[in-house]
Design a protein around this motif. Structure first.
Motif, short mmCIF file in Angstrom:
data_model
loop_
_atom_site.label_atom_id
_atom_site.label_comp_id
_atom_site.label_asym_id
_atom_site.label_seq_id
_atom_site.Cartn_x
_atom_site.Cartn_y
_atom_site.Cartn_z
N PRO A 175 31.82 33.49 38.94
CA PRO A 175 31.81 33.51 40.41
C PRO A 175 32.37 32.23 41.03
O PRO A 175 32.37 32.09 42.24
CB PRO A 175 30.33 33.69 40.74
N VAL A 176 32.82 31.30 40.20
CA VAL A 176 33.42 30.06 40.71
C VAL A 176 34.89 30.02 40.30
O VAL A 176 35.30 30.62 39.32
CB VAL A 176 32.68 28.80 40.17
N LEU A 177 35.65 29.28 41.07
CA LEU A 177 37.09 29.19 40.82
C LEU A 177 37.39 28.08 39.81
O LEU A 177 36.58 27.17 39.62
CB LEU A 177 37.82 28.89 42.13
N PRO A 178 38.56 28.12 39.19
CA PRO A 178 38.97 27.00 38.35
C PRO A 178 39.00 25.71 39.17
O PRO A 178 39.14 25.74 40.39
CB PRO A 178 40.39 27.40 37.91
N MET A 179 38.88 24.58 38.46
CA MET A 179 38.83 23.28 39.13
C MET A 179 40.17 22.57 39.01
O MET A 179 40.67 22.35 37.91
CB MET A 179 37.74 22.42 38.50
N ALA B 263 46.99 31.67 46.60
CA ALA B 263 46.52 33.07 46.61
C ALA B 263 45.14 33.18 45.96
O ALA B 263 44.27 33.90 46.46
CB ALA B 263 47.53 33.97 45.91
N MET B 264 44.95 32.47 44.87
CA MET B 264 43.64 32.50 44.21
C MET B 264 42.58 31.86 45.11
O MET B 264 41.48 32.39 45.24
CB MET B 264 43.70 31.77 42.87
N GLN B 265 42.92 30.73 45.74
CA GLN B 265 41.98 30.09 46.65
C GLN B 265 41.62 30.99 47.83
O GLN B 265 40.49 30.96 48.33
CB GLN B 265 42.56 28.77 47.18
N ASP B 266 42.58 31.81 48.27
CA ASP B 266 42.34 32.75 49.36
C ASP B 266 41.63 34.01 48.88
O ASP B 266 41.45 34.96 49.65
CB ASP B 266 43.66 33.12 50.04
#
Length: 184
Positions: free
Chosen positions: A132-136, A120-123
């Motif tokens: 502005p970047v997602l966790p790795m 869901a987070m990736q989407d």
């Protein structure tokens, strides 16, 4: 002089005995270098989170580490109500034993998300933090995804390079979660 012949349909060559010995010594010394550099053969401190299947090998200097437990929150911006927490999960931070409030060192923050939460987070259904970047992602098993928060090391605290080496090295061990004793 005695020769050892190695024949291959594509390559044919001869080695004199001292060359054979030299090659064997070089191969053996290469293997010893690999073994001595392998973290399995060095003194390491092991942090385990068996309920999730996460473990990490830490350098000896981390013996006596401290664990901070917290939660991450997944935020969704709703037009009518503003920011709403729609997901959450555990986040542990492993702190170096020399880290003090007056002289903090870089810790190792590990976010634990279920696979549906990660998807869901990736989407971009919701986000974690203002970056502005997602966790790795640093690992996963059949139930959980383990991740580093975005910009976790942007303060460049003392020890941030060592934390990078730990994370990017072969220190992380992922297995399937262990059931609590009462559920076995």
């Amino acid at each position: 002089m005695q020769y050892h012949c190695f024949r291959n349909p594509k390559i044919a060559f001869r080695l004199v005995p001292f060359q054979v010995i030299r090659i064997l010594v070089m191969m053996l010394s290469g293997i010893l270098v690999l073994i001595s550099g392998c973290s399995l053969f060095q003194n390491r401190v092991l942090f385990q989170y068996p309920e999730t299947g996460f473990a990490i090998r830490l350098p000896e200097s981390w013996r006596g580490y401290q664990i901070e437990s917290a939660y991450w929150e997944g935020i969704k911006n709703e037009p009518d109500t503003g920011d709403v927490v729609v997901a959450s999960g555990p986040m542990i931070t492993i702190h170096h034993p020399d880290s003090k409030p007056e002289n903090p060192r870089q810790g190792i923050p590990i976010m634990v998300l279920t696979i549906p939460q990660w998807d869901a987070m990736q989407d971009r259904e919701w986000h974690i933090g203002a970056a502005p970047v997602l966790p790795m992602e640093i690992g996963r098993n059949s139930q959980y995804v383990f991740a580093l928060p975005a910009r976790y090391n942007y303060a460049f605290l003392e020890g941030w390079e060592e934390v990078e080496e730990i994370i990017l090295g072969q220190s992380i061990i992922i297995s399937e979660p262990e059931l609590p004793q009462d559920q076995e």
